[in-house]
Scaffold this active site. Structure first.
Site, PDB file in Angstrom:
ATOM      1  N   THR A   8      45.671 -24.272   5.390  1.00 33.32           N
ATOM      2  CA  THR A   8      45.341 -25.229   6.450  1.00 33.32           C
ATOM      3  C   THR A   8      44.338 -26.253   5.930  1.00 33.32           C
ATOM      4  O   THR A   8      44.254 -27.356   6.461  1.00 33.32           O
ATOM      5  CB  THR A   8      44.775 -24.522   7.700  1.00 33.32           C
ATOM      6  OG1 THR A   8      43.775 -23.583   7.303  1.00 33.32           O
ATOM      7  CG2 THR A   8      45.869 -23.815   8.477  1.00 33.32           C
ATOM      8  N   LYS A  67      38.100 -23.388  -1.039  1.00 36.79           N
ATOM      9  CA  LYS A  67      38.846 -22.286  -0.426  1.00 36.79           C
ATOM     10  C   LYS A  67      38.279 -20.993  -1.004  1.00 36.79           C
ATOM     11  O   LYS A  67      37.463 -21.037  -1.916  1.00 36.79           O
ATOM     12  CB  LYS A  67      40.349 -22.403  -0.725  1.00 36.79           C
ATOM     13  CG  LYS A  67      40.675 -22.631  -2.199  1.00 36.79           C
ATOM     14  CD  LYS A  67      42.155 -22.909  -2.424  1.00 36.79           C
ATOM     15  CE  LYS A  67      42.560 -24.317  -2.027  1.00 36.79           C
ATOM     16  NZ  LYS A  67      43.475 -24.354  -0.897  1.00 36.79           N
ATOM     17  N   ARG A  68      38.686 -19.848  -0.473  1.00 37.38           N
ATOM     18  CA  ARG A  68      38.214 -18.597  -1.057  1.00 37.38           C
ATOM     19  C   ARG A  68      38.575 -18.543  -2.542  1.00 37.38           C
ATOM     20  O   ARG A  68      39.602 -19.070  -2.963  1.00 37.38           O
ATOM     21  CB  ARG A  68      38.845 -17.401  -0.316  1.00 37.38           C
ATOM     22  CG  ARG A  68      38.251 -17.127   1.060  1.00 37.38           C
ATOM     23  CD  ARG A  68      36.763 -16.832   0.992  1.00 37.38           C
ATOM     24  NE  ARG A  68      36.492 -15.532   0.424  1.00 37.38           N
ATOM     25  CZ  ARG A  68      36.112 -14.461   1.117  1.00 37.38           C
ATOM     26  NH1 ARG A  68      35.904 -14.544   2.424  1.00 37.38           N
ATOM     27  NH2 ARG A  68      35.880 -13.306   0.524  1.00 37.38           N
ATOM     28  N   LYS A  78      44.898 -18.556  -6.016  1.00 32.94           N
ATOM     29  CA  LYS A  78      44.596 -19.949  -5.658  1.00 32.94           C
ATOM     30  C   LYS A  78      44.324 -20.801  -6.898  1.00 32.94           C
ATOM     31  O   LYS A  78      44.228 -22.013  -6.824  1.00 32.94           O
ATOM     32  CB  LYS A  78      43.425 -20.009  -4.677  1.00 32.94           C
ATOM     33  CG  LYS A  78      43.772 -19.378  -3.315  1.00 32.94           C
ATOM     34  CD  LYS A  78      42.593 -19.404  -2.363  1.00 32.94           C
ATOM     35  CE  LYS A  78      42.853 -18.669  -1.058  1.00 32.94           C
ATOM     36  NZ  LYS A  78      43.684 -19.436  -0.119  1.00 32.94           N
TER      37      LYS A  78
END
Length: 854
Positions: free
Chosen positions: A689, A581-582, A587
């Protein structure tokens, strides 16, 4: 370990029944050769793989065009309500294979290109073309940063598959999200020149070019307001077909490219500045040059605001043109009463980036179509709807008034008028004397530099506001937009995100799709809820074996890819533990790093103990200006350098940073993953997602109760995910009392050891203080409370390792997850948008194919 099947044999063996389709292989082969002959080099001996790719792409596109034209004709005949999804990002990835899947052409094309014989001098034999090699020639259309743009792409697939008259509108960036190279452990950005070889999927439509105005001033006359002395940029549309799944419906994604008008600055020619005048055309065309590479971070640059206005101004002209005319190919005006606009048009704003659609629609209705303000506002409100994608304050768009005044003077006046109506007519009448509430709800933020709050503009100007997971929508109502929720509770909805099962199962994991189809038939591809039937097979020995076998084949194939690209020997029996993911502090890739170091230290301490082997992969791009994110990447690569070269550890732990993570790499990595890391601080990830893609492809999730993880745990059963860490209420309580990182550092010896190693240069012996900024942030400025969840995360990882050593029990949980992933189809999400926001009804009816009678 048995060798993985060759790509061609695998395709022959595992393809969902029906993918062979009914297409005549001979016809496809003939068309392929025709395209090769007419569009490519004459000397066949020097044709390249790229030539063959383009020939195949054009052959497949031929099957789209008739369906595309017939679909658009049917919309004009039926005159349905049309949906316009406006997004500054569409992260489409590759198109060829997805199109073949949706048109049921994959096996026929595979066979056709295999039958095209090429003489290979080295082996003195005729070889067939390899489909996967041709697919690898396609450039990713990387016109997005991450979740938001990829969601838009999934939604386009679902809107076409559900028979909605829908259009995606965005910008045709010449350069998409940068290509990431890792050089000496550091991220280096390279421009993504994705159009270098041309794009076989798009069609320029110069006949629909539209003027977009900037700068200038306003004049107020008795008959209305005029925006004058503007600078004009032309918006040239490029259309890309978006096929539904086997229903012969092909919708359109229209992306705008900026062009300077012919007379742009050419008045300078009179004073001898002709060359400079022509060169200055670039200033106008820069608008569509490059995608801003920030994810969840607002960058208030003039060029970005130009991009945002450019896309909405061009799109609204298109919307109104289509609304006024109703005949296919006709431009005659047949509709002039705008009161029916909300019955015929739904505009969905994907985050605040297209927020200017609201004042622009008001400008068109009031200034150009001469509607009274109240009527125009009612129409605007009923037409527009807004999706919020984040609660992080640094991501919310707030544009300086000065910039607005210069670039869009008329729109600023309209925003002031909207604000006046909001505050005086609504807020002050509902909450008399509550000045603080008026200040909080104003579209114009005072204090220091005045700014326009774009989220407030979207809420006020829309009839529906939605978050993208239940927990996220609840947070919006309880905190960020609390005042607006109290005033208009009926506006607020939830629409949990979804992913398209066509790309994210059938296309990227055909082995799993086949195993599922053997048990429950193929209807799950259109109705993912049918995966619930797999619960009947949780204890079926043959099904457990089949699921495990598909995963192992995917891992073997991905292991070959990893060894080729990273020169690291991979143990295919190890757990593939993946976080892609980024790169962003929220995160919490750093929490993952701390687990890696802890696991490494434990192996070093007890080298003879039986450890569950892991290959830990982390991938993602850092925004070029985001220092901390780039340092996180450097830390991951530094840890990998130490761990991967330690003979004591061997193949029990490997750490790989997946370079240049993008859609195409996701399609390889996700089907091969055993463990999915979804470890953001509770309350920070709106939905996610990627978490859904891993779940659908048979990976187990280790995660916090954040975003859609909450609903995933409900659907699969709490015990079938590895949930750890603080809940939202725990985070709130910690914020109230204060978070003290030192308390955890001093109390937990393994955490202290890991931080001391990072701080002391254990992972960067040549630059001992390389990671001092990261350590300083974790110890003193960590908004996302990494240490607070460390202990629970490590214990949870121990449970993961223990279960992985019981393959049958692990696979049973995998089956529960796959069976529970039906809710997370973008078909379900789009059906809810259609019925509950747009007022249109999805349908699974097929359109007649072009060669069928109507």
């Amino acid at each position: 370990m048995s060798k993985p099947l060759s790509d061609h044999d695998r395709k022959k063996q595992i393809s969902v029944r029906g993918l062979a389709g009914v297409e005549n292989v001979a016809d496809l082969k003939k068309n392929f050769n025709r395209h090769l002959h007419f569009t490519l080099v004459k000397d066949r001996n020097v044709s390249t793989k790229r030539d063959y790719y383009f020939a195949l792409a054009h052959t497949v596109r031929d099957h789209l065009v008739g369906r595309w034209i017939r679909t658009q004709q049917s919309y004009y005949e039926k005159d349905p309500k049309r949906v316009y999804y406006i997004s500054l990002e569409f992260y489409m990835g590759r198109t060829l294979q997805n199109t073949m899947v949706n048109l049921a052409l994959e096996n026929a094309c595979d066979e056709a290109v295999y039958q095209v014989r090429l003489y290979n001098k080295a082996s003195q034999c005729n070889l067939g073309l390899d489909m996967e090699e041709l697919q690898e020639m396609e450039e990713d259309a990387g016109l997005g940063n991450g979740g938001l743009g990829r969601l838009a792409a999934c939604f386009l697939d679902s809107m076409a598959s559900l028979g909605l008259a829908a259009y995606g509108y965005g910008i045709r960036y010449e350069f998409g999200i940068f290509n990431q190279k890792i050089s000496n452990g550091w991220q280096v950005e390279e421009a993504d020149d994705w159009l270098r070889y041309g794009n076989p999927w798009e069609k320029a439509r110069p006949e629909y070019m539209r003027p977009v105005h900037f700068y200038g001033r306003t004049e107020h006359h008795p008959d209305g307001v005029k925006w004058v002395d503007t600078q004009v940029v032309l918006a040239l549309p490029y259309d890309t077909p978006v096929p539904g799944y086997r229903n012969n419906i092909v919708n359109t994604m229209r992306l705008w490219s900026a062009k300077a008008p012919c007379e742009f600055n050419l008045k300078d020619f009179n004073v001898g500045g002709y060359i400079q005048a022509v060169l200055d055309r670039n200033l106008a065309e820069n608008i569509s040059r490059v995608l801003y590479p920030n994810d969840n971070f607002f960058e208030g640059k003039e060029l970005r605001l130009k991009q945002e206005y450019f896309v909405v101004a061009a799109t609204l002209q298109d919307i109104i043109r289509r609304f006024k005319a109703s005949k296919f190919g006709s431009r005659d005006i047949v509709r002039t009463d705008f009161s029916s606009l909300p019955d015929k048009v739904a505009i969905q704003l994907n985050d605040t980036h297209p927020a200017l659609a609201i004042p622009e629609l008001m400008r068109v209705l009031v200034d150009e179509e001469k509607l009274p303000w109240e009527k125009a506002w009612d129409i605007c409100n009923k037409t527009c709807a807004y999706t919020n994608h984040t609660v992080l304050p640094e991501a919310l768009e707030r544009w300086p008034i000065d910039l607005f005044q210069t670039l869009l003077p008329r729109h600023l006046e309209i925003i002031y008028e909207i604000n006046l109506c909001l505050l005086l007519q609504r807020v002050s009448s509902l909450y008399p004397g509550d000045v603080d509430r008026m200040r909080r709800m104003s579209l114009i933020e005072e204090g220091g530099q005045k700014r326009v709050n774009m989220a407030h503009l979207c809420i006020v100007g829309s009839h529906a506001v939605n978050g993208v997971a239940r927990i996220h929508s609840d947070i919006l109502k309880a905190t960020v937009f609390k005042d607006f929720y109290e005033m208009d509770p009926h506006k607020f909805q939830n629409k949990t995100n979804g992913i398209t099962p066509r790309r994210w199962l059938v296309m990227c994991n055909p082995g799993l799709a086949e195993v599922i189809a053997e048990r429950i038939g193929e209807d799950f591809i259109r109705d993912l809820d049918q995966l619930k039937k797999l619960r009947n097979f949780v204890n079926d020995e043959a099904f457990i074996r089949d699921i495990a076998k598909v995963k192992q084949e995917n891992k073997l194939k991905f292991a070959v890819h990893l060894e080729e690209h990273y020169k690291v020997k991979i143990n295919p029996n190890s757990m593939f533990d993946v976080q892609v993911k980024r790169i962003h502090e929220y995160k919490r890739q750093l929490l993952n790093c701390l687990h890696i170091i802890t696991f490494y230290n434990r192996i070093k301490k007890q080298p003879n103990k039986q450890w569950t082997p892991r290959t830990i992969m982390i991938g993602g791009k850092a925004a070029p200006g985001y220092h901390t994110a780039k340092m996180i990447i450097r830390l991951i690569t530094a840890i990998g350098e130490v761990v991967n070269n330690d003979p004591v550890v061997g193949d029990r732990l490997k750490v790989i940073f997946l370079e240049n993570y993008r859609v195409t790499l996701a399609e390889k990595a996700i089907p091969a993953s055993d463990l999915s890391e979804q470890i953001s601080t509770a309350g920070t990830e709106a939905s996610g997602t990627g978490n859904m893609k891993f779940m659908l492809n048979g990976a187990l999730t280790i995660g916090t109760m954040d975003g859609a993880n909450v609903e995933m745990a409900e659907e699969a059963g709490d015990g079938n995910l590895f949930i750890f860490g603080m809940r939202v209420e725990d985070v709130d309580a910690m914020d109230a009392k204060g978070y003290n990182a030192s308390e955890y550092y001093n109390r937990i010896p393994e955490l202290k050891q890991a931080i001391d190693q990072i701080a002391g240069g254990f992972f960067s012996p040549k630059q001992p203080d390389l990671f001092k900024d990261i350590v300083n942030m974790l110890m003193h400025h960590d908004r996302f409370k990494v240490f607070a969840d460390y202990e629970d995360y490590i214990k949870c990882q121990e449970k993961v390792s223990a279960l992985y050593m019981k393959p049958k029990e692990w696979t049973k949980k995998v089956i529960h997850n796959i069976a529970g992933s039906g809710k997370f189809s973008s078909d379900r999400t789009i059906s809810q948008y259609a019925r509950e926001i747009w007022g249109v009804e999805p349908t699974l009816e097929k359109l007649a194919a072009p060669d069928d009678p109507k």
